[in-house]
Scaffold this motif. Structure first.
Motif, mmCIF file in Angstrom:
data_model
loop_
_atom_site.group_PDB
_atom_site.id
_atom_site.type_symbol
_atom_site.label_atom_id
_atom_site.label_comp_id
_atom_site.label_asym_id
_atom_site.label_seq_id
_atom_site.Cartn_x
_atom_site.Cartn_y
_atom_site.Cartn_z
ATOM 1 N N ASN A 96 0.835 -1.204 0.000
ATOM 2 C CA ASN A 96 0.000 0.000 0.000
ATOM 3 C C ASN A 96 0.868 1.252 0.000
ATOM 4 O OD1 ASN A 96 -2.547 -1.219 0.089
ATOM 5 N ND2 ASN A 96 -2.380 -1.549 2.295
ATOM 6 N N SER A 97 2.161 1.076 -0.184
ATOM 7 C CA SER A 97 3.114 2.165 -0.085
ATOM 8 C C SER A 97 2.937 3.189 -1.202
ATOM 9 C CB SER A 97 4.531 1.581 -0.135
ATOM 10 O OG SER A 97 5.469 2.566 -0.491
ATOM 11 N N GLU A 98 2.801 4.434 -0.799
ATOM 12 C CA GLU A 98 2.707 5.534 -1.781
ATOM 13 C C GLU A 98 3.973 5.575 -2.631
ATOM 14 O OE1 GLU A 98 0.314 7.786 -2.626
ATOM 15 O OE2 GLU A 98 -1.072 6.787 -1.250
ATOM 16 N N LYS A 99 5.123 5.298 -2.013
ATOM 17 C CA LYS A 99 6.394 5.300 -2.741
ATOM 18 C C LYS A 99 6.390 4.232 -3.834
ATOM 19 C CE LYS A 99 11.419 4.945 -2.230
ATOM 20 N NZ LYS A 99 11.545 4.754 -3.642
ATOM 21 N N MET A 101 3.780 2.981 -5.342
ATOM 22 C CA MET A 101 2.849 3.420 -6.393
ATOM 23 C C MET A 101 3.494 4.497 -7.253
ATOM 24 S SD MET A 101 -0.758 3.475 -4.385
ATOM 25 C CE MET A 101 -0.810 2.474 -2.909
ATOM 26 N N GLU A 102 4.159 5.438 -6.608
ATOM 27 C CA GLU A 102 4.832 6.523 -7.326
ATOM 28 C C GLU A 102 5.946 5.977 -8.223
ATOM 29 O OE1 GLU A 102 5.453 10.594 -8.238
ATOM 30 O OE2 GLU A 102 3.893 9.761 -6.953
ATOM 31 N N TYR A 112 -1.975 -0.055 -11.163
ATOM 32 C CA TYR A 112 -1.496 -0.603 -9.889
ATOM 33 C C TYR A 112 -2.676 -1.271 -9.204
ATOM 34 C CZ TYR A 112 1.305 -0.827 -5.614
ATOM 35 O OH TYR A 112 2.037 -1.260 -4.541
ATOM 36 N N ARG A 114 -3.804 -3.571 -5.918
ATOM 37 C CA ARG A 114 -3.494 -4.205 -4.638
ATOM 38 C C ARG A 114 -4.120 -5.586 -4.643
ATOM 39 N NH1 ARG A 114 -5.502 0.783 -2.229
ATOM 40 N NH2 ARG A 114 -3.752 2.202 -2.051
ATOM 41 N N LYS A 143 -2.617 9.678 -12.541
ATOM 42 C CA LYS A 143 -2.607 9.010 -11.244
ATOM 43 C C LYS A 143 -3.999 8.544 -10.805
ATOM 44 C CE LYS A 143 1.624 10.592 -9.261
ATOM 45 N NZ LYS A 143 2.282 11.352 -8.235
ATOM 46 N N LEU A 147 -4.317 3.770 -10.093
ATOM 47 C CA LEU A 147 -4.631 2.885 -8.976
ATOM 48 C C LEU A 147 -6.041 2.334 -9.164
ATOM 49 C CD1 LEU A 147 -3.940 1.663 -6.222
ATOM 50 C CD2 LEU A 147 -4.847 3.744 -5.185
#
Length: 150
Positions: A96-99, A101-102, A112, A114, A143, A147
């Motif tokens: 679930n890391s924003e990093k 995903m980025e 992306y 999950r 973006k 997701l």
């Protein structure tokens, strides 16, 4: 043998045997005709894609957290090869890391996802992803569409 374009060619790269098995089971229950190939990690991914004996996948599902070569490393490598720049890549991860995903967005992933905890949710997610018009989806990539939330 003539390749049937009504069959969606899928390649899953995931080091977790249970996740590969559940993914395969979920695909088999969909109303979408698919052909699934699987790799245990990213070490042989580019060699697999380059091998003309293998059908080019319509979509590559790529786990992030794998030994030997991470999903991000695989993604970066794929995107440096001209003939794979337009390959649809779905990051398929528990992260679930924003990093994460980025990083995957910046490095050219198309979506992306999950990993769902529930089999019914997994079937719903796969149906949604396999029904996407990737040519349109990638031309309007941002973006908000990156997701997948189901």
């Amino acid at each position: 043998m003539i390749h049937d374009k009504n069959i969606v060619e899928i390649l899953l790269v995931d080091d977790d045997q249970d996740d590969r098995s559940i993914f395969s089971d979920a695909l088999s229950e969909l109303k979408i005709e698919t052909s699934l190939n699987m790799l245990e990690d990213g070490r042989d991914l580019v060699a697999y894609l380059e091998d003309t004996k293998n059908k080019r996948p319509d979509i590559l599902f790529l786990d992030l957290n794998m030994p030997y070569k991470s999903g991000v490393e695989c993604l970066k490598e794929i995107r440096t090869i001209d003939k794979f720049k337009d390959l649809s890549v779905a990051i398929y991860s528990t992260s679930n890391s924003e990093k994460d995903m980025e990083d995957t967005f910046i490095n050219g992933a198309n979506i992306y996802i999950r990993k769902p905890n529930d089999f019914t949710q997994l079937k719903k997610v796969l149906t949604e992803v396999l029904s996407i018009n990737w040519q349109f989806h990638t031309s309007a990539l941002n973006k908000e569409t990156f997701l997948l939330n189901i």
